[in-house]
Scaffold this active site. Structure first.
Site, PDB file in Angstrom:
ATOM      1  CG  HIS A  49      -1.830   1.172   1.302  1.00 26.73           C
ATOM      2  ND1 HIS A  49      -3.097   1.161   0.778  1.00 26.73           N
ATOM      3  CD2 HIS A  49      -1.654   2.414   1.828  1.00 26.73           C
ATOM      4  CE1 HIS A  49      -3.666   2.343   0.972  1.00 26.73           C
ATOM      5  NE2 HIS A  49      -2.809   3.118   1.622  1.00 26.73           N
ATOM      6  CD  GLU A  50       1.584   3.598   3.667  1.00 23.35           C
ATOM      7  OE1 GLU A  50       1.858   4.666   3.068  1.00 23.35           O
ATOM      8  OE2 GLU A  50       0.523   3.444   4.290  1.00 23.35           O
TER       9      GLU A  50
END
Length: 454
Positions: A22-23
């Protein structure tokens, strides 16, 4: 590895993978858009490991593994050197900011597709979608023992898990569905309508499949004699390990079928033939049930039999595709599961399902991750894919402090031609924090009730 340590381990591994992807989505797109990234952190709180890359980014693994963040240069968070102002996040066009924020959820969706692809290629062992017992609505629909469920509505069900996942939302919606069935002992296919609209208005949502009256073949208790009580009709006649196949000419499919068959025989009076398999031989014994007293003081007709401890049934089906066929299958599965997740969120907000059964906390996720991992790589990958999909979709909800909240601000900016005021953003932050705190509190409450109290 104990269940506790196994659950903790697989929770850390699962969240680590999901948060990293996600990051990284935010990080990768931010770099491509010319934004200066200051920190890439997996986890919150005290740093356990830190390294500064040649690109100037500080890479961190922190103590609390329940999330992560990418810190970018931003004039709203501190003074920015004049030379770096063009690389500040707040100085980017609204379309670049939208791309950077949306990249995190999109990365989770892409990961979901990849995980489903890997699951299909490896092959997920499962149980065949064969009916063991049909009662209630299932029996009224014409289903019976040995029928194979080929499809639920238009969704093919090569395994019982696929059939179960298709039945649950229909049961929650009280929606009639069509089942494509191959009747036992036949090669043709027929369609049966399961009238789920006749389900009770309220039922235990965790038993959504069970209340339809369908019991899969692998869930039936084997008809193997585990113990024969002394001085009972079966004493000295039947033996441990005998597999009962019929009583008075009626087939016995599950140990649970024995008691009603014996009750019927006792009420009729007289004896009947009990057919068994013993060491590969088929035998028949004439037995008459006796009146027996239960622990609660009531009386019943019985033979004096007890079942064996249920063993884990062997998987007899595999959900698998070749590497090429698995690509469209993974996209289809991701789209289907996404629509089901959105529908479940809608049911929760409308009150049609209990939030107690829809909002899971870290304890539930940890135990599920450990259980799926014990069933093999394919099962764990399927669970990780669903978690990644959930993380991506939930982050798109229009709640301030989530990615979806920021996207909402940027859409408003596109419409009105100027950014949302800092006062509105500050108010949104408080509202978002309150909503997230409430959701986290509900998740932890559900964890306590579902895992520690029950």
């Amino acid at each position: 590895m104990s269940e506790f340590f196994g659950s903790v381990w697989w929770l850390i591994v699962s969240l680590g993978v999901l948060v990293t992807f996600h990051e990284f989505g935010h990080y990768w797109v931010a770099r491509r858009c010319g934004v200066k990234v200051l920190r890439f952190s997996i986890g919150f709180g005290k740093a356990l490991w830190t390294r500064r890359g040649r690109d100037g980014v500080e890479y961190v693994i922190a103590a609390i593994p329940l999330g992560g963040y990418v810190k970018m240069l931003d004039e709203r968070e501190g003074e920015v050197p004049p030379a770096d102002i063009p690389r500040a996040f707040n100085r980017q066009s609204v379309w670049k900011r939208i791309a950077i924020v949306a990249a995190g959820p999109i990365a989770n969706l892409m990961l979901c597709v990849g995980l489903f692809w890997a699951m299909f290629v490896i092959g997920r062992p499962d149980f065949a979608p064969v009916v063991g017992q049909a009662t209630g609505l299932a029996a009224s629909a014409g289903l019976s023992h040995g029928d194979t469920v080929l499809a639920v509505d238009d969704r093919a069900t090569p395994t019982w898990s696929e059939a179960q996942l298709a039945l649950i939302p229909a049961a929650l919606d009280h929606r009639d569905i069509a089942l494509k069935i191959r009747p036992y002992g036949r090669t043709d296919e027929v369609v049966r309508t399961l009238r789920l609209s006749k389900l009770p208005e309220h039922f235990d949502e965790r038993r959504a499949v069970e209340v339809t009256g369908l019991t899969p073949r692998h869930a039936l208790m084997p008809t193997v004699v585990g113990r024969v009580a002394p001085d009972t009709p079966a004493w000295g006649v039947l033996a441990e390990g005998d597999r009962i196949t019929a009583i008075d000419g009626e087939p016995i499919e599950s140990f649970d079928d024995i008691r009603p068959a014996v009750q019927k025989l006792g009420q009729r009076g007289g004896s009947a033939m009990v057919e068994v398999q013993r060491n590969g031989d088929r035998l028949a014994f004439e037995l008459a049930p006796a009146r027996m007293r239960a622990a609660d003081g009531s009386y019943y007709w019985g033979l004096g039999l007890a079942s064996t401890a249920p063993a884990e049934p062997s998987k007899d089906a595999v959900l698998r595709y070749g590497p090429v066929a698995a690509i469209p299958a993974a996209f289809r599965e991701t789209a289907h599961q996404a629509s089901e997740l959105v529908a479940m969120i809608g049911r929760a907000f409308s009150g049609r399902v209990s939030v107690q059964n829809t909002v899971a906390g870290p304890i539930t996720i940890a135990r599920a991750a450990n259980a799926y991992a014990q069933h093999g790589a394919a099962w764990y990958l399927s669970m990780l894919a669903l978690l990644s999909l959930s993380l991506g979709i939930l982050n798109l909800l229009p709640i301030p402090i989530l990615d979806g909240g920021h996207l909402l601000y940027y859409l408003i900016e596109l419409v009105k031609g100027s950014p949302v005021s800092e006062r509105v953003m500050a108010a949104g932050q408080y509202i978002g924090l309150a909503l997230i705190a409430g959701l986290m509190g509900l998740a932890f409450y559900n964890d306590i009730v579902n895992n520690l109290v029950r």
